[in-house]
Scaffold this active site. Sequence first.
Site, PDB file in Angstrom:
ATOM      1  N   ARG A   1       0.890  -1.299   0.003  1.00 16.20           N
ATOM      2  CA  ARG A   1      -0.139  -0.260  -0.095  1.00 16.20           C
ATOM      3  C   ARG A   1       1.060   1.426  -0.236  1.00 16.20           C
ATOM      4  NH1 ARG A   1      -2.951  -2.920   3.668  1.00 16.20           N
ATOM      5  NH2 ARG A   1      -4.330  -3.649   2.171  1.00 16.20           N
TER       6      ARG A   1
ATOM      7  N   LYS B   1       3.397  12.154 -10.659  1.00 15.47           N
ATOM      8  CA  LYS B   1       2.800  10.556 -11.475  1.00 15.47           C
ATOM      9  C   LYS B   1       3.250   9.658 -11.370  1.00 15.47           C
ATOM     10  CE  LYS B   1       0.416  14.504 -14.175  1.00 15.47           C
ATOM     11  NZ  LYS B   1      -0.077  14.455 -16.034  1.00 15.47           N
TER      12      LYS B   1
ATOM     13  N   GLU C   1      12.190  19.557 -23.477  1.00 14.63           N
ATOM     14  CA  GLU C   1      11.612  20.146 -22.641  1.00 14.63           C
ATOM     15  C   GLU C   1      12.145  21.104 -21.889  1.00 14.63           C
ATOM     16  OE1 GLU C   1       8.247  18.229 -21.638  1.00 14.63           O
ATOM     17  OE2 GLU C   1       8.399  16.368 -22.885  1.00 14.63           O
TER      18      GLU C   1
ATOM     19  N   LYS D   1       8.926  23.037 -13.125  1.00 15.26           N
ATOM     20  CA  LYS D   1       8.083  22.728 -13.174  1.00 15.26           C
ATOM     21  C   LYS D   1       7.451  22.496 -11.766  1.00 15.26           C
ATOM     22  CE  LYS D   1       6.196  18.129 -14.848  1.00 15.26           C
ATOM     23  NZ  LYS D   1       5.939  16.833 -14.866  1.00 15.26           N
TER      24      LYS D   1
ATOM     25  N   GLU E   1      -3.744  18.524 -11.275  1.00 17.35           N
ATOM     26  CA  GLU E   1      -4.133  19.076 -12.896  1.00 17.35           C
ATOM     27  C   GLU E   1      -5.143  19.169 -12.609  1.00 17.35           C
ATOM     28  OE1 GLU E   1      -3.589  16.882 -17.245  1.00 17.35           O
ATOM     29  OE2 GLU E   1      -1.752  16.915 -15.690  1.00 17.35           O
TER      30      GLU E   1
ATOM     31  N   ARG F   1      -1.362  23.240 -14.535  1.00 22.32           N
ATOM     32  CA  ARG F   1      -0.866  21.883 -14.673  1.00 22.32           C
ATOM     33  C   ARG F   1      -0.733  22.084 -16.222  1.00 22.32           C
ATOM     34  NH1 ARG F   1       1.729  17.183 -11.594  1.00 22.32           N
ATOM     35  NH2 ARG F   1       2.115  16.007 -12.573  1.00 22.32           N
TER      36      ARG F   1
ATOM     37  N   ASN G   1       1.451  21.131 -20.808  1.00 23.19           N
ATOM     38  CA  ASN G   1       0.646  20.149 -22.224  1.00 23.19           C
ATOM     39  C   ASN G   1       1.686  21.250 -22.981  1.00 23.19           C
ATOM     40  OD1 ASN G   1       0.714  18.057 -20.875  1.00 23.19           O
ATOM     41  ND2 ASN G   1      -2.098  18.515 -20.593  1.00 23.19           N
TER      42      ASN G   1
ATOM     43  N   HIS H   1       2.170  18.972 -26.995  1.00 21.31           N
ATOM     44  CA  HIS H   1       2.409  18.112 -26.439  1.00 21.31           C
ATOM     45  C   HIS H   1       0.887  17.231 -26.957  1.00 21.31           C
ATOM     46  CE1 HIS H   1       5.232  17.740 -23.474  1.00 21.31           C
ATOM     47  NE2 HIS H   1       5.595  16.712 -23.201  1.00 21.31           N
TER      48      HIS H   1
ATOM     49  N   HIS I   1       1.836  14.080 -29.603  1.00 21.13           N
ATOM     50  CA  HIS I   1       1.184  12.643 -28.824  1.00 21.13           C
ATOM     51  C   HIS I   1       0.842  13.070 -30.031  1.00 21.13           C
ATOM     52  CE1 HIS I   1       1.110  14.230 -24.351  1.00 21.13           C
ATOM     53  NE2 HIS I   1       2.123  12.363 -25.327  1.00 21.13           N
TER      54      HIS I   1
ATOM     55  N   HIS J   1      10.158  12.021 -27.749  1.00 19.27           N
ATOM     56  CA  HIS J   1       9.463  12.183 -27.288  1.00 19.27           C
ATOM     57  C   HIS J   1       9.537  13.441 -27.366  1.00 19.27           C
ATOM     58  CE1 HIS J   1       5.754  12.997 -24.753  1.00 19.27           C
ATOM     59  NE2 HIS J   1       7.458  14.161 -23.992  1.00 19.27           N
TER      60      HIS J   1
HETATM   61  N1  LIG Z   1       5.829  11.047 -14.496  1.00 23.55           N
HETATM   62  C1  LIG Z   1       6.434  12.125 -15.736  1.00 23.55           C
HETATM   63  O1  LIG Z   1       5.249  12.853 -15.165  1.00 23.55           O
HETATM   64  C2  LIG Z   1       6.526  11.897 -17.018  1.00 23.55           C
HETATM   65  C3  LIG Z   1       6.655  13.238 -17.784  1.00 23.55           C
HETATM   66  C4  LIG Z   1       7.315  13.066 -18.755  1.00 23.55           C
HETATM   67  C5  LIG Z   1       7.395  11.730 -19.691  1.00 23.55           C
HETATM   68  N2  LIG Z   1       7.841  10.677 -18.516  1.00 23.55           N
HETATM   69  C6  LIG Z   1       7.711   8.754 -18.988  1.00 23.55           C
HETATM   70  O2  LIG Z   1       9.267   8.951 -18.848  1.00 23.55           O
HETATM   71  C7  LIG Z   1       9.702   8.212 -20.056  1.00 23.55           C
HETATM   72  C8  LIG Z   1      10.869   8.480 -21.306  1.00 23.55           C
HETATM   73  O3  LIG Z   1      11.919   9.344 -20.921  1.00 23.55           O
HETATM   74  P1  LIG Z   1      13.265   9.389 -21.264  1.00 23.55           P
HETATM   75  O4  LIG Z   1      13.266  10.151 -21.782  1.00 23.55           O
HETATM   76  O5  LIG Z   1      14.097   9.099 -19.865  1.00 23.55           O
HETATM   77  O6  LIG Z   1      13.257   7.236 -21.470  1.00 23.55           O
HETATM   78  P2  LIG Z   1      14.017   6.229 -20.700  1.00 23.55           P
HETATM   79  O7  LIG Z   1      14.242   6.510 -19.479  1.00 23.55           O
HETATM   80  O8  LIG Z   1      13.711   5.216 -21.879  1.00 23.55           O
HETATM   81  O9  LIG Z   1      16.009   6.670 -20.971  1.00 23.55           O
HETATM   82  C9  LIG Z   1      16.110   7.002 -22.915  1.00 23.55           C
HETATM   83  C10 LIG Z   1      17.471   5.756 -23.052  1.00 23.55           C
HETATM   84  O10 LIG Z   1      18.587   6.217 -22.035  1.00 23.55           O
HETATM   85  C11 LIG Z   1      19.275   5.513 -21.655  1.00 23.55           C
HETATM   86  N3  LIG Z   1      20.039   6.436 -20.123  1.00 23.55           N
HETATM   87  C12 LIG Z   1      19.069   6.543 -19.701  1.00 23.55           C
HETATM   88  N4  LIG Z   1      20.243   7.331 -18.773  1.00 23.55           N
HETATM   89  C13 LIG Z   1      21.356   7.109 -19.508  1.00 23.55           C
HETATM   90  C14 LIG Z   1      22.486   7.352 -19.175  1.00 23.55           C
HETATM   91  N5  LIG Z   1      22.789   8.351 -18.050  1.00 23.55           N
HETATM   92  N6  LIG Z   1      23.171   6.764 -19.847  1.00 23.55           N
HETATM   93  C15 LIG Z   1      23.316   6.189 -21.006  1.00 23.55           C
HETATM   94  N7  LIG Z   1      22.035   6.277 -21.264  1.00 23.55           N
HETATM   95  C16 LIG Z   1      20.722   5.489 -20.556  1.00 23.55           C
HETATM   96  C17 LIG Z   1      18.086   4.050 -21.102  1.00 23.55           C
HETATM   97  O11 LIG Z   1      18.682   3.040 -20.739  1.00 23.55           O
HETATM   98  C18 LIG Z   1      16.988   4.030 -22.440  1.00 23.55           C
HETATM   99  O12 LIG Z   1      17.502   3.764 -23.530  1.00 23.55           O
HETATM  100  C19 LIG Z   1       8.489   7.527 -19.977  1.00 23.55           C
HETATM  101  O13 LIG Z   1       7.813   6.163 -19.954  1.00 23.55           O
HETATM  102  C20 LIG Z   1       6.901   8.678 -20.324  1.00 23.55           C
HETATM  103  O14 LIG Z   1       5.970   7.960 -19.906  1.00 23.55           O
HETATM  104  C21 LIG Z   1       6.952  10.926 -16.994  1.00 23.55           C
HETATM  105 ZN   LIG Z   2       7.135  15.817 -22.315  1.00 25.90          ZN
END
Ligand SMILES: NC(=O)c1ccc[n+]([C@@H]2O[C@H](COP(=O)([O-])OP(=O)(O)OC[C@H]3O[C@@H](n4cnc5c(N)ncnc54)[C@H](O)[C@@H]3O)[C@@H](O)[C@H]2O)c1
Ligand SMILES: [Zn+2]
Length: 365
Positions: A124, A146, A188, A230, A240, A244, A248, A251, A255, A268
Amino acid sequence: MRGVSTVRVDLGDRSYPIRIGEGTLGDVGPEIARATGASRAALITVPGVGRRYAARVTRSLKVAGLRVHRFEVPDGDATKNLRQMAKLYDAMLAAGLDRSSVVVALGGGMVGDLSGFVAATYLRGIPFVQIPTTVLAMVDASIGGKVAVNLPQGKNLVGAFHQPRLVFIDVQVLRSLPLRERAAGFAEVVKAGALWDADFFARVERHAEALLQLDARRLVPVLKRACAIKAEVVAQDEREGGVRMLLNLGHTLGHAVEKARGYRGLLHGEAVSMGMVYAGRRSEELGLAPAGTEDRLASLLGRFGLPTELPLLPRKAYLEALRVDKKSRDSRIRYIVLRRIGQADTVELTPAEILPAGWERRRKA
Ligand SMILES: NC(=O)c1ccc[n+]([C@@H]2O[C@H](COP(=O)([O-])OP(=O)(O)OC[C@H]3O[C@@H](n4cnc5c(N)ncnc54)[C@H](O)[C@@H]3O)[C@@H](O)[C@H]2O)c1
Ligand SMILES: [Zn+2]
């Protein structure tokens, strides 16, 4: 601790610090111990990140008196699913992790979202700490609470709000991040300036190349301000309802492109970059933003090597992807526009108003 700055995320009794420094990864243990009081840590990561950085984190946690259990999940967003969650629950139970444990996410946003949802639900809910290792995770995904996983039907469809106790950023880890991933994260950062802070946007304009090259003197303050933006937005609107929404920016169409492309071949941040330039153009066309808004966005994003034009997909494909209410073609969407660089706003538009016929003739590339 040496050379560390702090951004506070103000959320009442769920407030927490974001610590930002360079070469600080080996100091994370005592910080986690202090922030959580935990006696054990579930360190969740992916192989490529774990191989490089897990040993330093583990050592530091041990020095701080925590027992460390390391769990690796396969890389890639396809891993952010319920099956991985179940595997992690199993492994954590087998390791005897109880409520005195903290989940530590070491990786990009994928690891953060998955681990955070595990932390939100295991027994939990247990404490959660983020050590983001991508630009995107540092300034965006790790802040705001989130957490989610994907379903076959769509991205992030099951999740929770679970604020971390601490976000720990060491910019040095970005050295191993592929350039394309780095650039995508800066989309971003540019977004944060465009929607909230014109001076910050101008600072990013002054130092774009140094930032992409990870010049720590420029990078640390810029990431700090991007996090603070942020954090400010989230603090005003944790769940949101209003402000907030502005996050977007870029986005809605971003998206739509990702969806229309089946989430393949495009990062992304690249999709957001295209969507943001388009939002600048549409804002000018609607008479909301001064002339030159689009050009400033396109020129800055271009310097990060990011794409600035939406791909020439059939308009129908975009409109389809933009429709939230599948039954009504004319239902309005809250589209994020710019009043000017540094100030975003929302307007209600139908998909057809967001992307009017002939939109492709106004593309510049
Ligand atoms: N929670 C939120 O508010 C929020 C906001 C935006 C995005 N997201 C989520 O975040 C994710 C995308 O995040 P991301 O862009 O970090 O992608 P990711 O976590 O997939 O990382 C991108 C790539 O970089 C590699 N990597 C990470 N750190 C590294 C480092 N220091 N050195 C070498 N390689 C490294 C990873 O292994 C991966 O292959 C999506 O799932 C998205 O939905 C969440
Ligand atoms: Zn984004």
